[in-house]
Motif scaffolding. Sequence first.
Motif, PDB file in Angstrom:
ATOM      1  N   MET A   1      -8.381   5.380  18.640  1.00  0.00           N
ATOM      2  CA  MET A   1      -7.084   5.110  18.052  1.00  0.00           C
ATOM      3  C   MET A   1      -7.112   5.520  16.582  1.00  0.00           C
ATOM      4  O   MET A   1      -7.935   5.060  15.814  1.00  0.00           O
ATOM      5  CB  MET A   1      -6.784   3.621  18.182  1.00  0.00           C
ATOM      6  CG  MET A   1      -5.467   3.221  17.607  1.00  0.00           C
ATOM      7  SD  MET A   1      -5.158   1.484  17.954  1.00  0.00           S
ATOM      8  CE  MET A   1      -4.629   0.967  16.372  1.00  0.00           C
ATOM      9  N   LYS A   2      -6.204   6.401  16.206  1.00  0.00           N
ATOM     10  CA  LYS A   2      -6.154   6.862  14.827  1.00  0.00           C
ATOM     11  C   LYS A   2      -5.270   5.936  14.008  1.00  0.00           C
ATOM     12  O   LYS A   2      -4.169   5.582  14.426  1.00  0.00           O
ATOM     13  CB  LYS A   2      -5.603   8.284  14.792  1.00  0.00           C
ATOM     14  CG  LYS A   2      -5.592   8.870  13.413  1.00  0.00           C
ATOM     15  CD  LYS A   2      -5.108  10.293  13.414  1.00  0.00           C
ATOM     16  CE  LYS A   2      -5.086  10.806  11.990  1.00  0.00           C
ATOM     17  NZ  LYS A   2      -4.555  12.150  11.907  1.00  0.00           N
ATOM     18  N   LYS A   3      -5.757   5.553  12.854  1.00  0.00           N
ATOM     19  CA  LYS A   3      -4.977   4.687  11.988  1.00  0.00           C
ATOM     20  C   LYS A   3      -3.889   5.496  11.307  1.00  0.00           C
ATOM     21  O   LYS A   3      -4.098   6.637  10.917  1.00  0.00           O
ATOM     22  CB  LYS A   3      -5.863   4.024  10.949  1.00  0.00           C
ATOM     23  CG  LYS A   3      -6.763   2.982  11.527  1.00  0.00           C
ATOM     24  CD  LYS A   3      -7.457   2.222  10.440  1.00  0.00           C
ATOM     25  CE  LYS A   3      -8.274   1.115  11.039  1.00  0.00           C
ATOM     26  NZ  LYS A   3      -8.940   0.324  10.041  1.00  0.00           N
ATOM     27  N   ARG A   4      -2.783   4.859  11.150  1.00  0.00           N
ATOM     28  CA  ARG A   4      -1.635   5.529  10.553  1.00  0.00           C
ATOM     29  C   ARG A   4      -1.665   5.448   9.030  1.00  0.00           C
ATOM     30  O   ARG A   4      -1.141   6.319   8.360  1.00  0.00           O
ATOM     31  CB  ARG A   4      -0.374   4.882  11.102  1.00  0.00           C
ATOM     32  CG  ARG A   4       0.881   5.583  10.752  1.00  0.00           C
ATOM     33  CD  ARG A   4       2.017   5.027  11.558  1.00  0.00           C
ATOM     34  NE  ARG A   4       3.269   5.466  10.985  1.00  0.00           N
ATOM     35  CZ  ARG A   4       4.437   5.001  11.322  1.00  0.00           C
ATOM     36  NH1 ARG A   4       4.514   4.068  12.247  1.00  0.00           N
ATOM     37  NH2 ARG A   4       5.522   5.433  10.765  1.00  0.00           N
ATOM     38  N   TYR A   5      -2.247   4.415   8.502  1.00  0.00           N
ATOM     39  CA  TYR A   5      -2.266   4.202   7.055  1.00  0.00           C
ATOM     40  C   TYR A   5      -3.695   4.108   6.536  1.00  0.00           C
ATOM     41  O   TYR A   5      -4.548   3.519   7.177  1.00  0.00           O
ATOM     42  CB  TYR A   5      -1.498   2.924   6.693  1.00  0.00           C
ATOM     43  CG  TYR A   5      -0.028   3.032   7.040  1.00  0.00           C
ATOM     44  CD1 TYR A   5       0.836   3.735   6.231  1.00  0.00           C
ATOM     45  CD2 TYR A   5       0.468   2.469   8.205  1.00  0.00           C
ATOM     46  CE1 TYR A   5       2.175   3.864   6.550  1.00  0.00           C
ATOM     47  CE2 TYR A   5       1.802   2.589   8.541  1.00  0.00           C
ATOM     48  CZ  TYR A   5       2.653   3.290   7.709  1.00  0.00           C
ATOM     49  OH  TYR A   5       3.970   3.433   8.037  1.00  0.00           O
ATOM     50  N   THR A   6      -3.914   4.669   5.355  1.00  0.00           N
ATOM     51  CA  THR A   6      -5.233   4.599   4.734  1.00  0.00           C
ATOM     52  C   THR A   6      -5.390   3.257   4.029  1.00  0.00           C
ATOM     53  O   THR A   6      -4.404   2.552   3.793  1.00  0.00           O
ATOM     54  CB  THR A   6      -5.412   5.723   3.697  1.00  0.00           C
ATOM     55  OG1 THR A   6      -4.469   5.522   2.631  1.00  0.00           O
ATOM     56  CG2 THR A   6      -5.211   7.094   4.329  1.00  0.00           C
ATOM     57  N   GLU A   7      -6.616   2.947   3.662  1.00  0.00           N
ATOM     58  CA  GLU A   7      -6.859   1.714   2.917  1.00  0.00           C
ATOM     59  C   GLU A   7      -6.084   1.727   1.603  1.00  0.00           C
ATOM     60  O   GLU A   7      -5.564   0.703   1.168  1.00  0.00           O
ATOM     61  CB  GLU A   7      -8.351   1.534   2.632  1.00  0.00           C
ATOM     62  CG  GLU A   7      -9.175   1.164   3.828  1.00  0.00           C
ATOM     63  CD  GLU A   7      -9.667   2.371   4.608  1.00  0.00           C
ATOM     64  OE1 GLU A   7      -9.463   3.513   4.154  1.00  0.00           O
ATOM     65  OE2 GLU A   7     -10.239   2.166   5.687  1.00  0.00           O
ATOM     66  N   GLU A   8      -6.001   2.891   0.989  1.00  0.00           N
ATOM     67  CA  GLU A   8      -5.275   3.011  -0.278  1.00  0.00           C
ATOM     68  C   GLU A   8      -3.802   2.656  -0.096  1.00  0.00           C
ATOM     69  O   GLU A   8      -3.231   1.910  -0.902  1.00  0.00           O
ATOM     70  CB  GLU A   8      -5.416   4.433  -0.812  1.00  0.00           C
ATOM     71  CG  GLU A   8      -4.773   4.632  -2.168  1.00  0.00           C
ATOM     72  CD  GLU A   8      -5.000   6.037  -2.724  1.00  0.00           C
ATOM     73  OE1 GLU A   8      -4.388   6.326  -3.763  1.00  0.00           O
ATOM     74  OE2 GLU A   8      -5.770   6.811  -2.139  1.00  0.00           O
ATOM     75  N   GLN A   9      -3.189   3.143   0.966  1.00  0.00           N
ATOM     76  CA  GLN A   9      -1.783   2.835   1.225  1.00  0.00           C
ATOM     77  C   GLN A   9      -1.587   1.348   1.528  1.00  0.00           C
ATOM     78  O   GLN A   9      -0.615   0.740   1.076  1.00  0.00           O
ATOM     79  CB  GLN A   9      -1.269   3.675   2.395  1.00  0.00           C
ATOM     80  CG  GLN A   9      -1.169   5.155   2.085  1.00  0.00           C
ATOM     81  CD  GLN A   9      -0.898   5.988   3.316  1.00  0.00           C
ATOM     82  OE1 GLN A   9      -1.504   5.754   4.371  1.00  0.00           O
ATOM     83  NE2 GLN A   9      -0.008   6.952   3.198  1.00  0.00           N
ATOM     84  N   ILE A  10      -2.508   0.777   2.278  1.00  0.00           N
ATOM     85  CA  ILE A  10      -2.420  -0.638   2.620  1.00  0.00           C
ATOM     86  C   ILE A  10      -2.527  -1.496   1.367  1.00  0.00           C
ATOM     87  O   ILE A  10      -1.743  -2.433   1.156  1.00  0.00           O
ATOM     88  CB  ILE A  10      -3.515  -1.012   3.643  1.00  0.00           C
ATOM     89  CG1 ILE A  10      -3.240  -0.324   4.981  1.00  0.00           C
ATOM     90  CG2 ILE A  10      -3.617  -2.524   3.819  1.00  0.00           C
ATOM     91  CD1 ILE A  10      -4.384  -0.403   5.972  1.00  0.00           C
ATOM     92  N   ILE A  11      -3.479  -1.167   0.503  1.00  0.00           N
ATOM     93  CA  ILE A  11      -3.667  -1.947  -0.724  1.00  0.00           C
ATOM     94  C   ILE A  11      -2.464  -1.803  -1.643  1.00  0.00           C
ATOM     95  O   ILE A  11      -2.028  -2.777  -2.273  1.00  0.00           O
ATOM     96  CB  ILE A  11      -4.991  -1.549  -1.407  1.00  0.00           C
ATOM     97  CG1 ILE A  11      -6.157  -2.040  -0.545  1.00  0.00           C
ATOM     98  CG2 ILE A  11      -5.083  -2.114  -2.818  1.00  0.00           C
ATOM     99  CD1 ILE A  11      -7.508  -1.544  -0.962  1.00  0.00           C
ATOM    100  N   LYS A  12      -1.875  -0.610  -1.699  1.00  0.00           N
ATOM    101  CA  LYS A  12      -0.657  -0.419  -2.500  1.00  0.00           C
ATOM    102  C   LYS A  12       0.470  -1.295  -1.978  1.00  0.00           C
ATOM    103  O   LYS A  12       1.222  -1.882  -2.761  1.00  0.00           O
ATOM    104  CB  LYS A  12      -0.234   1.039  -2.498  1.00  0.00           C
ATOM    105  CG  LYS A  12      -1.054   1.905  -3.417  1.00  0.00           C
ATOM    106  CD  LYS A  12      -0.555   3.340  -3.420  1.00  0.00           C
ATOM    107  CE  LYS A  12      -1.412   4.206  -4.318  1.00  0.00           C
ATOM    108  NZ  LYS A  12      -0.982   5.614  -4.302  1.00  0.00           N
ATOM    109  N   ALA A  13       0.594  -1.406  -0.656  1.00  0.00           N
ATOM    110  CA  ALA A  13       1.635  -2.253  -0.067  1.00  0.00           C
ATOM    111  C   ALA A  13       1.401  -3.715  -0.435  1.00  0.00           C
ATOM    112  O   ALA A  13       2.350  -4.438  -0.783  1.00  0.00           O
ATOM    113  CB  ALA A  13       1.663  -2.079   1.450  1.00  0.00           C
TER     114      ALA A  13
END
Length: 87
Positions: A1-13
Amino acid sequence: MKKRYTEEQIIKAIKRHEAGVKVDEICRDLGISAGTFYNWRSKYAGLEVNDAKRLKALESENHKLKRILADKLLEVEAMKDVLSKKW
């Protein structure tokens, strides 16, 4: 399963939420459910991007080590079976 969001995007959110943006708005912008956001927050809250990358690397290493341990335990069980049989 490929993740849609990177850790960087998640942390920004998460940082946006900490800055006062409502969860509903963040979820709408990213196309995720509130449950997903709260799961992210429980995992990544308080982390910086480099910390998240380090966490991912440690989780990967832990997975490899668990697989190696399982393989070795299977080998030990097989050897016990072979040694317990009478010739």
